[in-house]
Design a protein around this motif. Structure first.
Motif, PDB file in Angstrom:
ATOM      1  N   MET A 160       1.075  -1.803   2.594  1.00  0.00           N
ATOM      2  CA  MET A 160       2.514  -1.710   2.451  1.00  0.00           C
ATOM      3  C   MET A 160       3.079  -0.823   3.558  1.00  0.00           C
ATOM      4  SD  MET A 160       4.596  -0.092  -0.691  1.00  0.00           S
ATOM      5  CE  MET A 160       6.156  -0.833  -0.975  1.00  0.00           C
ATOM      6  N   ILE A 161       4.125  -1.289   4.176  1.00  0.00           N
ATOM      7  CA  ILE A 161       4.779  -0.519   5.228  1.00  0.00           C
ATOM      8  C   ILE A 161       5.875   0.333   4.582  1.00  0.00           C
ATOM      9  CG2 ILE A 161       6.215  -0.652   7.298  1.00  0.00           C
ATOM     10  CD1 ILE A 161       3.390  -1.417   7.869  1.00  0.00           C
ATOM     11  N   ASN A 162       5.787   1.634   4.815  1.00  0.00           N
ATOM     12  CA  ASN A 162       6.797   2.570   4.337  1.00  0.00           C
ATOM     13  C   ASN A 162       7.041   3.590   5.440  1.00  0.00           C
ATOM     14  OD1 ASN A 162       4.676   4.432   4.195  1.00  0.00           O
ATOM     15  ND2 ASN A 162       4.303   4.012   2.044  1.00  0.00           N
ATOM     16  N   VAL A 163       7.905   4.568   5.191  1.00  0.00           N
ATOM     17  CA  VAL A 163       8.267   5.539   6.227  1.00  0.00           C
ATOM     18  C   VAL A 163       7.047   6.301   6.755  1.00  0.00           C
ATOM     19  CG1 VAL A 163       9.613   7.631   6.714  1.00  0.00           C
ATOM     20  CG2 VAL A 163      10.658   5.723   5.465  1.00  0.00           C
ATOM     21  N   PRO A 164       6.169   6.846   5.889  1.00  0.00           N
ATOM     22  CA  PRO A 164       5.000   7.537   6.438  1.00  0.00           C
ATOM     23  C   PRO A 164       4.122   6.632   7.300  1.00  0.00           C
ATOM     24  CG  PRO A 164       5.288   8.126   4.137  1.00  0.00           C
ATOM     25  CD  PRO A 164       6.253   7.019   4.431  1.00  0.00           C
ATOM     26  N   ASN A 165       3.961   5.370   6.894  1.00  0.00           N
ATOM     27  CA  ASN A 165       3.154   4.444   7.689  1.00  0.00           C
ATOM     28  C   ASN A 165       3.819   4.109   9.024  1.00  0.00           C
ATOM     29  OD1 ASN A 165       1.226   4.436   5.701  1.00  0.00           O
ATOM     30  ND2 ASN A 165       1.796   2.444   4.874  1.00  0.00           N
ATOM     31  N   ILE A 166       5.127   4.017   9.031  1.00  0.00           N
ATOM     32  CA  ILE A 166       5.854   3.770  10.284  1.00  0.00           C
ATOM     33  C   ILE A 166       5.659   4.954  11.233  1.00  0.00           C
ATOM     34  CG2 ILE A 166       8.158   3.536  11.318  1.00  0.00           C
ATOM     35  CD1 ILE A 166       8.903   1.869   8.767  1.00  0.00           C
ATOM     36  N   ILE A 167       5.719   6.170  10.694  1.00  0.00           N
ATOM     37  CA  ILE A 167       5.488   7.359  11.517  1.00  0.00           C
ATOM     38  C   ILE A 167       4.069   7.339  12.074  1.00  0.00           C
ATOM     39  CG2 ILE A 167       5.348   9.882  11.501  1.00  0.00           C
ATOM     40  CD1 ILE A 167       7.598   9.832   9.360  1.00  0.00           C
ATOM     41  N   THR A 168       3.106   6.945  11.255  1.00  0.00           N
ATOM     42  CA  THR A 168       1.718   6.865  11.713  1.00  0.00           C
ATOM     43  C   THR A 168       1.571   5.810  12.813  1.00  0.00           C
ATOM     44  OG1 THR A 168       0.910   7.577   9.557  1.00  0.00           O
ATOM     45  CG2 THR A 168      -0.661   6.445  10.982  1.00  0.00           C
ATOM     46  N   ILE A 169       2.229   4.685  12.671  1.00  0.00           N
ATOM     47  CA  ILE A 169       2.183   3.640  13.699  1.00  0.00           C
ATOM     48  C   ILE A 169       2.794   4.157  15.005  1.00  0.00           C
ATOM     49  CG2 ILE A 169       3.107   1.361  14.347  1.00  0.00           C
ATOM     50  CD1 ILE A 169       2.722   0.643  11.285  1.00  0.00           C
ATOM     51  N   ILE A 170       3.867   4.923  14.898  1.00  0.00           N
ATOM     52  CA  ILE A 170       4.461   5.545  16.088  1.00  0.00           C
ATOM     53  C   ILE A 170       3.449   6.476  16.742  1.00  0.00           C
ATOM     54  CG2 ILE A 170       6.227   7.178  16.876  1.00  0.00           C
ATOM     55  CD1 ILE A 170       8.097   5.853  14.741  1.00  0.00           C
ATOM     56  N   ARG A 171       2.694   7.214  15.911  1.00  0.00           N
ATOM     57  CA  ARG A 171       1.658   8.111  16.434  1.00  0.00           C
ATOM     58  C   ARG A 171       0.578   7.329  17.190  1.00  0.00           C
ATOM     59  NH1 ARG A 171       0.088  10.428  11.811  1.00  0.00           N
ATOM     60  NH2 ARG A 171      -2.127  10.430  12.135  1.00  0.00           N
ATOM     61  N   ILE A 172       0.216   6.178  16.679  1.00  0.00           N
ATOM     62  CA  ILE A 172      -0.758   5.338  17.378  1.00  0.00           C
ATOM     63  C   ILE A 172      -0.184   4.884  18.720  1.00  0.00           C
ATOM     64  CG2 ILE A 172      -1.964   3.112  17.321  1.00  0.00           C
ATOM     65  CD1 ILE A 172      -2.306   3.593  14.257  1.00  0.00           C
ATOM     66  N   LYS A 214       4.458  13.793  -0.987  1.00  0.00           N
ATOM     67  CA  LYS A 214       5.649  14.262  -1.710  1.00  0.00           C
ATOM     68  C   LYS A 214       6.415  13.099  -2.354  1.00  0.00           C
ATOM     69  CE  LYS A 214       8.522  17.700  -2.587  1.00  0.00           C
ATOM     70  NZ  LYS A 214       8.173  18.793  -3.448  1.00  0.00           N
ATOM     71  N   LEU A 215       6.509  11.987  -1.626  1.00  0.00           N
ATOM     72  CA  LEU A 215       7.274  10.842  -2.118  1.00  0.00           C
ATOM     73  C   LEU A 215       6.388   9.799  -2.799  1.00  0.00           C
ATOM     74  CD1 LEU A 215       9.648  10.402   0.971  1.00  0.00           C
ATOM     75  CD2 LEU A 215      10.095  11.660  -1.160  1.00  0.00           C
ATOM     76  N   HIS A 216       5.122  10.158  -3.007  1.00  0.00           N
ATOM     77  CA  HIS A 216       4.160   9.249  -3.660  1.00  0.00           C
ATOM     78  C   HIS A 216       4.096   7.906  -2.938  1.00  0.00           C
ATOM     79  CE1 HIS A 216       3.969  12.211  -6.826  1.00  0.00           C
ATOM     80  NE2 HIS A 216       5.285  12.176  -6.921  1.00  0.00           N
ATOM     81  N   MET A 217       3.968   7.989  -1.608  1.00  0.00           N
ATOM     82  CA  MET A 217       3.905   6.787  -0.785  1.00  0.00           C
ATOM     83  C   MET A 217       2.545   6.647  -0.098  1.00  0.00           C
ATOM     84  SD  MET A 217       7.589   6.712   1.081  1.00  0.00           S
ATOM     85  CE  MET A 217       8.984   5.942   0.300  1.00  0.00           C
ATOM     86  N   VAL A 218       1.520   7.220  -0.690  1.00  0.00           N
ATOM     87  CA  VAL A 218       0.173   7.075  -0.140  1.00  0.00           C
ATOM     88  C   VAL A 218      -0.277   5.634  -0.364  1.00  0.00           C
ATOM     89  CG1 VAL A 218      -2.223   7.842  -0.322  1.00  0.00           C
ATOM     90  CG2 VAL A 218      -0.359   9.499  -0.563  1.00  0.00           C
ATOM     91  N   THR A 219      -0.713   4.980   0.707  1.00  0.00           N
ATOM     92  CA  THR A 219      -1.133   3.574   0.612  1.00  0.00           C
ATOM     93  C   THR A 219      -2.520   3.419   1.246  1.00  0.00           C
ATOM     94  OG1 THR A 219      -0.208   2.959   2.763  1.00  0.00           O
ATOM     95  CG2 THR A 219       1.278   2.794   0.844  1.00  0.00           C
TER      96      THR A 219
END
Length: 172
Positions: free
Chosen positions: A1-13, A54-59
């Motif tokens: 699932m794509i969410n804000v934390p995952n988008i930030i991680t993709i930016i990091r990549i 914090k936002l329970h968005m661990v995927t």
């Protein structure tokens, strides 16, 4: 699932190739600008991890991409600094071996045991120590050799701890 934390991680990549281009094309200021990019990657790592918890968005995707982003960036920075003579080869090799062993063990545990592998205190301590070694070597700070040795020791401890966890998960 794509969410804000995952988008930030993709930016990091995506910052990894940015680091490489900047480091290898910016001449005399390449180390400074490269380390700024590493700093941005480190800060975004903290932010995406905080938001995910914090936002329970661990995927599952985030659990895979987050350590991948870290490994790609750290290995790129270490290798680049080694090539210009500012980082010791023994620590590059040690960290690469550590990461390969951990990834292999993680894949085994996830596939065979259907368990999630999470970062722990030792892994986080190793990451912090490696970042300290990267910055101290990049900017040629007095005592950087001691910091690299400490980073190496902490990395070995983290690997031993991980191996212990791995062997406890195995069924004989």
């Amino acid at each position: 699932m794509i969410n804000v934390p995952n988008i930030i991680t993709i930016i990091r990549i995506m910052l990894v190739p940015v680091f490489l281009v900047v480091f290898w094309t910016f001449g005399p200021h390449r180390v400074f600008y490269g380390m700024v990019i590493l700093s941005v990657a480190g800060i975004t790592d903290i932010i995406d991890g905080y938001l995910a918890r914090k936002l329970h968005m661990v995927t599952p995707l985030g659990k895979f991409l987050d350590p991948l982003a870290d490994k790609l960036m750290v290995i790129s920075v270490m290798t680049s600094l080694f090539i210009i003579g500012r980082f010791p080869l023994w620590l590059v090799v040690l960290v690469i071996i550590k990461e390969l062993v951990q990834m292999t063990g993680s894949v085994f545990i996830v596939i065979s045991k259907h368990l999630q592998v999470s970062a722990n205190f030792y892994g986080k301590a190793a990451t912090i120590a490696i970042y300290a070694a990267l910055f101290s070597c990049a900017f040629q700070i007095t005592g950087s050799s001691k910091i690299t040795v400490l980073a190496g020791i902490i990395s070995v401890v983290a690997l031993c701890n991980y191996a212990l966890i791995f062997f406890r998960q195995r069924s004989y």
